[in-house]
Design a protein around this motif. Structure first.
Motif, PDB file in Angstrom:
ATOM      1  N   VAL A  14       0.860  -1.252   0.040  1.00 43.25           N
ATOM      2  CA  VAL A  14      -0.099   0.182   0.179  1.00 43.25           C
ATOM      3  C   VAL A  14       0.925   1.309   0.017  1.00 43.25           C
ATOM      4  CG1 VAL A  14      -1.960  -1.033   1.199  1.00 43.25           C
ATOM      5  CG2 VAL A  14      -0.305   0.321   2.524  1.00 43.25           C
ATOM      6  N   PHE A  42      -6.417  -3.216  -8.554  1.00 43.09           N
ATOM      7  CA  PHE A  42      -5.758  -4.548  -7.778  1.00 43.09           C
ATOM      8  C   PHE A  42      -5.061  -5.244  -8.808  1.00 43.09           C
ATOM      9  CE2 PHE A  42      -9.738  -4.184  -4.987  1.00 43.09           C
ATOM     10  CZ  PHE A  42      -9.099  -4.300  -3.722  1.00 43.09           C
ATOM     11  N   THR A  63      -2.189  -2.638  -4.809  1.00 41.03           N
ATOM     12  CA  THR A  63      -3.546  -1.957  -4.389  1.00 41.03           C
ATOM     13  C   THR A  63      -3.397  -0.636  -5.170  1.00 41.03           C
ATOM     14  OG1 THR A  63      -2.576  -0.964  -2.241  1.00 41.03           O
ATOM     15  CG2 THR A  63      -3.704  -3.143  -2.336  1.00 41.03           C
ATOM     16  N   SER A  64      -4.543   0.067  -5.030  1.00 37.66           N
ATOM     17  CA  SER A  64      -4.418   1.579  -5.545  1.00 37.66           C
ATOM     18  C   SER A  64      -4.130   2.259  -4.488  1.00 37.66           C
ATOM     19  CB  SER A  64      -5.905   1.896  -6.056  1.00 37.66           C
ATOM     20  OG  SER A  64      -5.861   3.092  -6.378  1.00 37.66           O
ATOM     21  N   TYR A  69     -10.635   4.622  -4.124  1.00 38.58           N
ATOM     22  CA  TYR A  69     -10.587   3.264  -3.880  1.00 38.58           C
ATOM     23  C   TYR A  69     -10.594   2.775  -2.272  1.00 38.58           C
ATOM     24  CZ  TYR A  69     -10.594   2.627  -8.790  1.00 38.58           C
ATOM     25  OH  TYR A  69     -10.605   2.426 -10.282  1.00 38.58           O
ATOM     26  N   ARG A  73     -10.029  -1.187  -1.215  1.00 37.70           N
ATOM     27  CA  ARG A  73      -8.913  -1.590  -0.867  1.00 37.70           C
ATOM     28  C   ARG A  73      -8.906  -2.448   0.345  1.00 37.70           C
ATOM     29  NH1 ARG A  73      -7.075   2.630   0.824  1.00 37.70           N
ATOM     30  NH2 ARG A  73      -6.586   3.616  -1.248  1.00 37.70           N
ATOM     31  N   SER A  76      -8.256  -6.345   0.183  1.00 43.07           N
ATOM     32  CA  SER A  76      -6.877  -7.172   0.226  1.00 43.07           C
ATOM     33  C   SER A  76      -6.340  -7.510   1.377  1.00 43.07           C
ATOM     34  CB  SER A  76      -6.089  -6.293  -0.808  1.00 43.07           C
ATOM     35  OG  SER A  76      -6.000  -4.886  -0.071  1.00 43.07           O
TER      36      SER A  76
END
Ligand SMILES: Nc1nc2c(ncn2[C@@H]2O[C@H](COP(=O)(O)OP(=O)(O)OP(=O)(O)O)[C@@H](O)[C@H]2O)c(=O)[nH]1
Length: 223
Positions: A14, A42, A63-64, A69, A73, A76
């Motif tokens: 992240v 993703f 991840t974004s 998002y 997120r 995940s």
């Protein structure tokens, strides 16, 4: 019968938008630095790492970094063995986000997961163009390290662009977090291939590993 079954670990990556997460994962898992910038929603990668004689299968989740998002997120995080919180060394605001955003999000969704703070784009710290055009001073090693202390995480820097070895070091430390090996049993193997190696981080890998093992890491399931 396989007498040395591989361990499976899930690592979630992240950090703010464009801080370098996808490049980091591509260099590690696909041996290539991506051309251009394509925002991630993703993406999953797999890779394997050998520590001592133990083979570790890594499932890597990109991840974004976008606030757009923020609601998806968290999907995940379940079952993560380690979370890499990335920031961009050339953009101090991305380091601020570690406390403002990422630490809280991780504490909310996977509070017992080991964290690692990753300073990305270390090549830009000394890049004269960045220094003179960005209007701000890049994050120093000590600033990154102090932030890591605040969130009780080890700190390590890399340049996906210039140093494949620095990227491997990140995943070496992250994998150790997952398998929770003791320092004595783990050889810090030199990465096999050397590319344009740059001086990317102050302490050497064994030091980071040793720091890491002062706190107990979550153990992965042996499959
Ligand atoms: N100089 C330099 N540029 C990098 C490095 N890593 C990534 N970049 C560049 O930074 C930009 C963003 O990189 P990404 O890896 O896509 O960033 P991200 O964090 O995945 O971004 P999001 O998908 O928006 O969350 C791209 O233009 C990359 O080429 C690096 O180590 N050095």
């Amino acid at each position: 019968m396989d007498l040395n079954p591989s361990i499976k670990c899930k690592i979630v990556v992240v950090g703010d938008s464009e801080c370098g997460k996808t490049a980091l994962l591509n260099v590690f898992a696909k041996d290539s630095f991506p051309e251009g910038y394509i925002p991630t929603v993703f993406e999953n990668y797999t890779a394997s790492f050998e520590i001592d004689t133990q083979r570790v299968e890594l499932r890597l989740w990109d991840t974004s970094g976008s606030a757009y998002y923020d609601n998806v997120r968290p999907l995940s995080y379940p079952d993560a063995d380690a979370v890499l919180i990335c920031f961009d060394i050339s953009r101090p605001d991305t380091l601020d986000s570690v406390l403002k955003k990422w630490k809280g999000e991780i504490q909310e969704f996977c509070p017992n997961t080991k964290m690692l703070l990753v300073g990305c784009k270390s090549d830009l710290r000394t890049d004269l163009f960045t220094k003179s055009n960005s209007g701000h001073t890049p994050v120093s090693y000590d600033q990154g390290s102090n932030m890591a202390k605040q969130i009780s995480a080890p700190y390590i820097e890399c340049s996906s662009l210039q140093s494949e070895n620095s990227v491997r070091d990140i995943f070496h430390v992250a994998t150790l977090a997952c398998v929770n090996k003791s320092n004595k049993n783990v050889k810090c193997n030199k990465p096999s291939r050397s590319t344009k190696r740059i001086s990317h981080s102050r302490p050497d890998l064994p030091t980071v590993v040793s720091d890491f093992q002062k706190t107990k890491a979550k153990t992965c399931a042996v499959m």
